[in-house]
Design a protein around this motif. Structure first.
Motif, PDB file in Angstrom:
ATOM      1  N   UNK A 127      63.362  62.847  -1.120  1.00  0.00           N
ATOM      2  CA  UNK A 127      63.874  61.463  -0.843  1.00  0.00           C
ATOM      3  C   UNK A 127      64.276  60.895  -1.993  1.00  0.00           C
ATOM      4  N   UNK A 128      63.109  60.683  -2.894  1.00  0.00           N
ATOM      5  CA  UNK A 128      63.073  59.836  -4.114  1.00  0.00           C
ATOM      6  C   UNK A 128      64.119  60.494  -5.063  1.00  0.00           C
ATOM      7  N   UNK A 129      64.281  61.617  -5.057  1.00  0.00           N
ATOM      8  CA  UNK A 129      65.133  62.349  -6.040  1.00  0.00           C
ATOM      9  C   UNK A 129      66.835  62.203  -5.584  1.00  0.00           C
ATOM     10  N   UNK A 131      67.748  59.678  -4.313  1.00  0.00           N
ATOM     11  CA  UNK A 131      67.986  57.985  -4.007  1.00  0.00           C
ATOM     12  C   UNK A 131      68.962  57.181  -4.717  1.00  0.00           C
ATOM     13  N   UNK A 133      71.866  57.283  -4.560  1.00  0.00           N
ATOM     14  CA  UNK A 133      73.130  57.007  -3.884  1.00  0.00           C
ATOM     15  C   UNK A 133      72.772  57.332  -2.297  1.00  0.00           C
ATOM     16  N   UNK A 134      73.269  56.390  -1.457  1.00  0.00           N
ATOM     17  CA  UNK A 134      73.173  56.705   0.005  1.00  0.00           C
ATOM     18  C   UNK A 134      74.021  57.783   0.269  1.00  0.00           C
ATOM     19  N   UNK A 137      72.853  63.434   0.760  1.00  0.00           N
ATOM     20  CA  UNK A 137      72.101  63.714   1.976  1.00  0.00           C
ATOM     21  C   UNK A 137      71.232  64.592   1.839  1.00  0.00           C
ATOM     22  N   UNK A 138      71.122  65.426   0.569  1.00  0.00           N
ATOM     23  CA  UNK A 138      70.022  66.439   0.060  1.00  0.00           C
ATOM     24  C   UNK A 138      70.180  66.599  -1.191  1.00  0.00           C
ATOM     25  N   UNK A 139      69.147  67.288  -1.681  1.00  0.00           N
ATOM     26  CA  UNK A 139      69.116  67.730  -3.042  1.00  0.00           C
ATOM     27  C   UNK A 139      68.097  68.605  -3.407  1.00  0.00           C
ATOM     28  N   UNK A 149      73.374  68.206  -5.924  1.00  0.00           N
ATOM     29  CA  UNK A 149      73.119  67.476  -4.735  1.00  0.00           C
ATOM     30  C   UNK A 149      74.292  67.503  -3.879  1.00  0.00           C
ATOM     31  N   UNK A 150      73.846  67.539  -2.414  1.00  0.00           N
ATOM     32  CA  UNK A 150      75.007  67.606  -1.542  1.00  0.00           C
ATOM     33  C   UNK A 150      75.365  66.009  -0.958  1.00  0.00           C
ATOM     34  N   UNK A 210      73.344  59.100 -11.194  1.00  0.00           N
ATOM     35  CA  UNK A 210      73.326  57.724 -10.722  1.00  0.00           C
ATOM     36  C   UNK A 210      74.655  56.791 -11.451  1.00  0.00           C
TER      37      UNK A 210
ATOM     38  N   UNK B  19      57.338  58.559  -7.061  1.00  0.00           N
ATOM     39  CA  UNK B  19      58.247  59.052  -7.823  1.00  0.00           C
ATOM     40  C   UNK B  19      59.485  58.266  -8.055  1.00  0.00           C
ATOM     41  N   UNK B  20      59.730  57.175  -7.132  1.00  0.00           N
ATOM     42  CA  UNK B  20      60.656  56.135  -7.267  1.00  0.00           C
ATOM     43  C   UNK B  20      60.077  55.343  -8.437  1.00  0.00           C
ATOM     44  N   UNK B  94      69.031  48.591   3.443  1.00  0.00           N
ATOM     45  CA  UNK B  94      68.829  49.754   3.879  1.00  0.00           C
ATOM     46  C   UNK B  94      67.405  49.990   4.040  1.00  0.00           C
ATOM     47  N   UNK B 140      69.553  74.620   0.003  1.00  0.00           N
ATOM     48  CA  UNK B 140      70.465  73.586   0.578  1.00  0.00           C
ATOM     49  C   UNK B 140      71.407  74.030   1.570  1.00  0.00           C
TER      50      UNK B 140
END
Ligand code: ATP
Ligand code: ATP
Lengths: 217, 217
Positions: A127-129, A131, A133-134, A137-139, A149-150, A210, B19-20, B94, B140
């Motif tokens: 989740x942190x990796x 972050x 961008x919303x 959806x997965x990385x 990243x997806x 980012x 991590x963040x 969010x 993934x």
């Protein structure tokens, strides 16, 4: 296809058992709770109620013939350790065990677990990796600071040409593939126009990702 | 960089917060257990002990100024739901919340959570999707039955040329990138020789992946 035993059918174990069964593997699910066994009977090939720390019972169930096994019990660390040890003594080649924390994980490795999994920690890191961008959806981490990243195509770039959105900057983000419905297009053409439900798979340094995402909005 | 509140510093919450923070975001960690707060003080930017269901306390801590928040409490479902609702009332844009099960997840969505996460289930599915080979260290899902996988180069193919190992079959597995040490090589040359610690990132149908891996051993 493999013959797999999944011991402990909680949230993690039941997901593994049902999904491996759906992929065509021969799955034997084991849990000591009758209610759990009855609930999962429809979604797992074979489900049996027994105490997995009972070596005779594992022998009678033919667990020794399994190619691999998953131990998915963390409520009682002693049980998880005992079952892992018994499986390796029975000759199961690959034993994957879920751990509650580092100490539990270290003990599992010492009694023969071939791989230890930490679901809460791994999901927290993931989740942190993703972050930045919303839209992510997965990385998948490739090396420290570089990920694949997806991404769900954000509204702002729907209708635009790929070449305009993802330039060919050498140090930037690279588009690996585009998924549209159930179709996957590897190395899509720069003139391809983005549609609303498209999914992109990108590769790049986390800082570049980012920068790329904040430039989209 | 963002201003993020992480409420509940268990295995999942503490991994997200640390991590963040390491990625440069301004993180405010909140937990009601003093022992947890003291243990995490070195690895999280700001850590505070308080009961997150106390709206005045969240207000005094400036949680309303956070861009986003993570609610990582599943032991008491009522607490997780209350805190999620309070955060949305305070105007946090969010809110991402961890759920214990589907029912909990549905309630979180109804009280305003922008994303719900199921760590145990997701990790179980991911393990089942990378089952085809013990060389796959992560994967993934792109669309149903098609994945991007990270693979540790197996001993059997060390020293071989990439072109010989991964043919260019149109329906087969595609090599997207090669990682060696901290270096990432996109679209590596077919003549590249594989080394012991190389990591490959492949894309393909799950059956094709299974066929590819069994052909390696
Ligand atoms: N001795 C045993 N033999 C077989 N099954 C057992 C035994 N002890 C516990 N179990 C079962 O294992 C399952 C998971 O156990 P537990 O809840 O301790 O793990 P968990 O890691 O919290 O699960 P989750 O995957 O939901 O996070 C439960 O369904 C429980 O009934
Ligand atoms: N009202 C509250 N305010 C702040 N923190 C709380 C509150 N209630 C519980 N917590 C904290 O939240 C953390 C996680 O809670 P809990 O153990 O219920 O969740 P969990 O989902 O099992 O955690 P894990 O991520 O380890 O799986 C604990 O450290 C606990 O002290």
């Amino acid at each position: 296809k493999q013959h797999v035993a999944v011991i402990g059918l909680g949230r993690f174990g039941s997901a593994v058992a049902a999904e491996l069964g759906a992929a065509g593997h021969d799955v034997l699910g084991i849990d000591s709770d009758l209610g759990v066994v009855q609930r999962l009977a429809p979604s797992v090939t074979h489900v049996v109620q027994t105490d997995a720390t009972d070596e005779q019972s594992l022998g009678r169930l033919g667990v020794a013939d399994c190619d691999s096994a998953v131990v998915a019990i963390t409520g009682h660390i002693e049980t998880s350790i005992l079952v892992t040890l018994l499986l390796k003594r029975l000759g199961v080649e690959r034993v994957i065990a879920k751990a509650r924390n580092d100490l539990h994980g270290e003990i599992l490795t010492r009694v023969g677990a071939d791989r230890v999994i930490y679901p809460e920690r791994d999901t927290g890191l993931r989740l942190a990796h993703s972050w930045s961008s919303s839209d992510i959806t997965d990385s998948l981490d490739v090396v420290e600071g570089y990920a694949v990243s997806r991404v769900q195509v954000p509204q702002e770039i729907v209708g635009q040409e790929l070449g305009d959105v993802i330039g060919n900057r050498p140090d930037g983000v690279t588009l690996l593939l585009l998924a549209r419905g159930s179709r996957v297009i590897l190395y899509p053409d720069r003139g391809e126009r983005l549609q609303r439900r498209d999914v992109l798979v990108l590769a790049g340094e986390l800082e570049e990702m980012e920068r790329f995402f904040s430039s989209l909005h």
